[in-house]
Design an enzyme around this catalytic site. Structure first.
Site, PDB file in Angstrom:
ATOM      1  N   HIS A 195       0.844  -1.200   0.000  1.00 58.36           N
ATOM      2  CA  HIS A 195       0.000   0.000   0.000  1.00 58.36           C
ATOM      3  C   HIS A 195       0.878   1.249   0.000  1.00 58.36           C
ATOM      4  O   HIS A 195       0.754   2.126   0.853  1.00 58.36           O
ATOM      5  CB  HIS A 195      -0.945   0.019   1.208  1.00 58.36           C
ATOM      6  CG  HIS A 195      -2.072  -0.956   1.104  1.00 58.36           C
ATOM      7  ND1 HIS A 195      -2.784  -1.382   2.212  1.00 58.36           N
ATOM      8  CD2 HIS A 195      -2.620  -1.614   0.050  1.00 58.36           C
ATOM      9  CE1 HIS A 195      -3.703  -2.250   1.829  1.00 58.36           C
ATOM     10  NE2 HIS A 195      -3.626  -2.394   0.514  1.00 58.36           N
ATOM     11  N   HIS A 204     -11.533  -8.846  -6.746  1.00 57.09           N
ATOM     12  CA  HIS A 204     -11.187  -7.543  -6.185  1.00 57.09           C
ATOM     13  C   HIS A 204     -10.296  -6.832  -7.197  1.00 57.09           C
ATOM     14  O   HIS A 204      -9.391  -7.436  -7.772  1.00 57.09           O
ATOM     15  CB  HIS A 204     -10.473  -7.763  -4.848  1.00 57.09           C
ATOM     16  CG  HIS A 204     -10.029  -6.535  -4.134  1.00 57.09           C
ATOM     17  ND1 HIS A 204     -10.583  -5.282  -4.351  1.00 57.09           N
ATOM     18  CD2 HIS A 204      -9.062  -6.350  -3.185  1.00 57.09           C
ATOM     19  CE1 HIS A 204      -9.988  -4.411  -3.544  1.00 57.09           C
ATOM     20  NE2 HIS A 204      -9.052  -5.027  -2.855  1.00 57.09           N
ATOM     21  N   GLU A 246      -8.189  -4.246  -6.781  1.00 57.85           N
ATOM     22  CA  GLU A 246      -6.947  -3.639  -6.322  1.00 57.85           C
ATOM     23  C   GLU A 246      -5.772  -4.222  -7.112  1.00 57.85           C
ATOM     24  O   GLU A 246      -5.766  -5.391  -7.481  1.00 57.85           O
ATOM     25  CB  GLU A 246      -6.779  -3.876  -4.817  1.00 57.85           C
ATOM     26  CG  GLU A 246      -5.816  -2.927  -4.157  1.00 57.85           C
ATOM     27  CD  GLU A 246      -5.840  -3.038  -2.637  1.00 57.85           C
ATOM     28  OE1 GLU A 246      -5.124  -2.258  -1.995  1.00 57.85           O
ATOM     29  OE2 GLU A 246      -6.583  -3.890  -2.103  1.00 57.85           O
ATOM     30  N   ASP A 277      -2.818  -5.269  -6.722  1.00 57.73           N
ATOM     31  CA  ASP A 277      -2.058  -6.463  -6.359  1.00 57.73           C
ATOM     32  C   ASP A 277      -2.780  -7.742  -6.792  1.00 57.73           C
ATOM     33  O   ASP A 277      -2.166  -8.818  -6.832  1.00 57.73           O
ATOM     34  CB  ASP A 277      -1.760  -6.506  -4.863  1.00 57.73           C
ATOM     35  CG  ASP A 277      -2.995  -6.314  -4.000  1.00 57.73           C
ATOM     36  OD1 ASP A 277      -3.801  -5.421  -4.297  1.00 57.73           O
ATOM     37  OD2 ASP A 277      -3.151  -7.048  -3.012  1.00 57.73           O
ATOM     38  N   HIS A 301     -11.944  -5.455   1.624  1.00 56.81           N
ATOM     39  CA  HIS A 301     -11.936  -4.162   2.269  1.00 56.81           C
ATOM     40  C   HIS A 301     -12.173  -2.998   1.324  1.00 56.81           C
ATOM     41  O   HIS A 301     -11.945  -1.835   1.676  1.00 56.81           O
ATOM     42  CB  HIS A 301     -10.620  -3.964   3.023  1.00 56.81           C
ATOM     43  CG  HIS A 301      -9.403  -3.952   2.113  1.00 56.81           C
ATOM     44  ND1 HIS A 301      -8.569  -2.861   2.050  1.00 56.81           N
ATOM     45  CD2 HIS A 301      -8.914  -4.865   1.272  1.00 56.81           C
ATOM     46  CE1 HIS A 301      -7.592  -3.116   1.204  1.00 56.81           C
ATOM     47  NE2 HIS A 301      -7.775  -4.314   0.733  1.00 56.81           N
ATOM     48  N   ASP A 343      -9.050 -10.975  -0.191  1.00 58.03           N
ATOM     49  CA  ASP A 343      -8.258 -10.416   0.913  1.00 58.03           C
ATOM     50  C   ASP A 343      -8.685 -10.935   2.285  1.00 58.03           C
ATOM     51  O   ASP A 343      -7.883 -10.929   3.223  1.00 58.03           O
ATOM     52  CB  ASP A 343      -8.358  -8.888   0.900  1.00 58.03           C
ATOM     53  CG  ASP A 343      -7.356  -8.259  -0.060  1.00 58.03           C
ATOM     54  OD1 ASP A 343      -6.303  -8.874  -0.302  1.00 58.03           O
ATOM     55  OD2 ASP A 343      -7.623  -7.163  -0.572  1.00 58.03           O
ATOM     56  N   TYR A 381      -2.610  -8.265   9.905  1.00 55.61           N
ATOM     57  CA  TYR A 381      -3.386  -7.971   8.700  1.00 55.61           C
ATOM     58  C   TYR A 381      -4.780  -7.468   9.076  1.00 55.61           C
ATOM     59  O   TYR A 381      -5.259  -6.458   8.543  1.00 55.61           O
ATOM     60  CB  TYR A 381      -3.483  -9.250   7.863  1.00 55.61           C
ATOM     61  CG  TYR A 381      -4.013  -9.077   6.473  1.00 55.61           C
ATOM     62  CD1 TYR A 381      -3.151  -8.816   5.406  1.00 55.61           C
ATOM     63  CD2 TYR A 381      -5.364  -9.200   6.195  1.00 55.61           C
ATOM     64  CE1 TYR A 381      -3.633  -8.676   4.113  1.00 55.61           C
ATOM     65  CE2 TYR A 381      -5.852  -9.059   4.908  1.00 55.61           C
ATOM     66  CZ  TYR A 381      -4.975  -8.800   3.871  1.00 55.61           C
ATOM     67  OH  TYR A 381      -5.461  -8.660   2.593  1.00 55.61           O
ATOM     68  N   HIS A 441      -3.607 -13.645  -0.403  1.00 57.18           N
ATOM     69  CA  HIS A 441      -2.268 -13.425   0.144  1.00 57.18           C
ATOM     70  C   HIS A 441      -2.001 -14.488   1.212  1.00 57.18           C
ATOM     71  O   HIS A 441      -2.872 -14.784   2.036  1.00 57.18           O
ATOM     72  CB  HIS A 441      -2.139 -12.048   0.809  1.00 57.18           C
ATOM     73  CG  HIS A 441      -2.287 -10.889  -0.119  1.00 57.18           C
ATOM     74  ND1 HIS A 441      -1.439 -10.667  -1.177  1.00 57.18           N
ATOM     75  CD2 HIS A 441      -3.183  -9.876  -0.141  1.00 57.18           C
ATOM     76  CE1 HIS A 441      -1.805  -9.565  -1.811  1.00 57.18           C
ATOM     77  NE2 HIS A 441      -2.862  -9.070  -1.205  1.00 57.18           N
TER      78      HIS A 441
END
Length: 397
Positions: free
Chosen positions: A24, A80, A82, A84, A146, A165, A193, A226
């Site tokens: 991030h 998701h 995002e 990554d 999230h 996530d 996390y 992850h």
């Protein structure tokens, strides 16, 4: 980048990142690296679930070609948007541009915002299914877990929850399953996390878990995006999330401070002594936030029933590292935690009032008006710090 089978028809096709130290941007420390988990599901139709972070996009696509002819991929699922998780999509879509991408309506907005491409998007919502032959993929929206676009998908037959996530960790290991890694390391990375990423959404976490449990489906694997795959008692992490989501605290007090000439440090140590004298069972943790990792500090805040924050007064304000950690604490919106301020000063002493105000903004229950010491604490001042510590210790029994 070596691939492995999770089940006979589900293959991990992700990337291990041993070198990763920050995530991030510079916001999250990853002491043990991370993984970007992507999964290939084969049935009568073939589905790719998520990709990897953009720096590894070319490597990912080239390796994926060794596992499968890309034209055999019938569907892509983006749980998701995002980067990554979706970062390899542009590279992949150059090869198979018409392949449909299943994601939430918010996922479409986010993917278009990141990549400015009008791919073949198929919006899905909770309860929608995708038949791939003998099995189905069931979609479950997980808004704000999230990001607004987040979702899970569940594979029937193999009983796999692809949770993105949720339930993950930034944790790189040669072993990919929860039962094979060091359990203390795994727990440490999982709670870190949750504390740093999911705390503001705890009520949503609780509601979403209840929704998934109500589906009453068997779960043999939780395949995260992850860290490790949960295969031994996979619901243990779900149960742990339920505990963390309910205003979690342990019998712990955390003192966070920064100091110019060690006066505030000496106060912190002496206040801790006073707490211990009246409350010997409580665990006390001290962090100099100018020198310690901020995400490790936040993890201790998450575990604590009370937090004390201290700073020397500088230029009518507080030290920058203290301001930064207070801002992070405010954004995470902790619940049912007590707090107080302390610090040393030379001539004006505004730091106590400023810290207290920031703690109030963060939703902490303020124990008292705080405690300050003029210049470096002498013997009398240290006795006052002991008394202050005893007041704190008695307030959290």
């Amino acid at each position: 980048m070596g691939f492995f089978k999770v089940t006979e028809n589900v293959t991990w096709v992700g990337k291990t990142d041993w070198e990763l130290k920050k995530f991030h941007g510079e916001e999250y420390s990853t002491h043990r690296g991370s993984t970007y988990n992507s999964y290939l599901v084969r049935d009568e139709k073939t589905v790719l679930i998520d990709t990897v972070w953009q720096p590894y996009a070319k490597e990912y696509v080239e390796n994926l070609k060794k596992e499968i002819d890309l034209n055999e991929i019938d569907y892509i699922i983006a749980n998701h948007a995002e980067i990554d998780h979706s970062g390899a999509l542009p590279e992949l879509m150059r090869e198979i541009p018409n392949t449909p991408i299943y994601c939430t309506q918010n996922g479409i907005k986010s993917l278009k915002g990141h990549y400015h491409q009008d791919w073949n998007f198929v919006p899905v919502k909770t309860g929608d299914t995708l038949n791939i032959g003998k099995k189905d993929l069931i979609f479950i929206e997980a808004r704000m877990l999230h990001w607004p676009d987040s979702m899970f998908c569940y594979l029937t037959g193999d009983n796999i929850l692809f949770s993105n996530d949720a339930f993950g960790q930034h944790y790189c290991s040669e072993f990919f399953y929860n039962d094979l890694v060091d359990q203390a390391e795994l727990y440490q990375e999982a709670i870190k996390y949750y504390a740093n990423i999911l705390t503001p959404f705890s009520k949503l976490v609780e509601n979403k878990i209840n929704e998934v449990v109500a589906l009453d489906v068997p779960v043999d694997f939780i395949c995260t995006s992850h860290g490790v795959i949960w295969r031994e008692d996979p619901l243990q992490i779900v149960n742990q999330y339920m505990e963390w989501a309910k205003d979690y605290q342990e019998n712990q007090v955390t003192l966070i401070y920064d100091t110019m000439w060690n006066g505030t440090r000496r106060m912190a140590e002496t206040i801790a002594q006073g707490i211990k004298e009246v409350n010997p069972e409580v665990e006390i943790v001290l962090h100099n936030c100018g020198r310690k990792d901020k995400n490790d500090i936040i993890t201790d805040v998450f575990k604590s029933k009370a937090v004390l924050v201290g700073s020397s007064t500088i230029n009518g304000g507080i030290l920058s590292s203290v301001a930064a950690i207070l801002e992070q604490m405010r954004g995470l919106r902790f619940k049912k935690k007590k707090a107080a301020a302390f610090g040393s000063y030379g001539w004006s002493g505004e730091s106590i009032k400023m810290i207290t105000e920031e703690l109030q903004k963060g939703g902490f229950e303020i124990i008292n008006d705080g405690h300050k010491t003029l210049w470096f604490p002498d013997a009398a001042s240290l006795e006052e710090c002991i008394a202050y510590g005893k007041e704190i210790g008695n307030s959290i029994k």
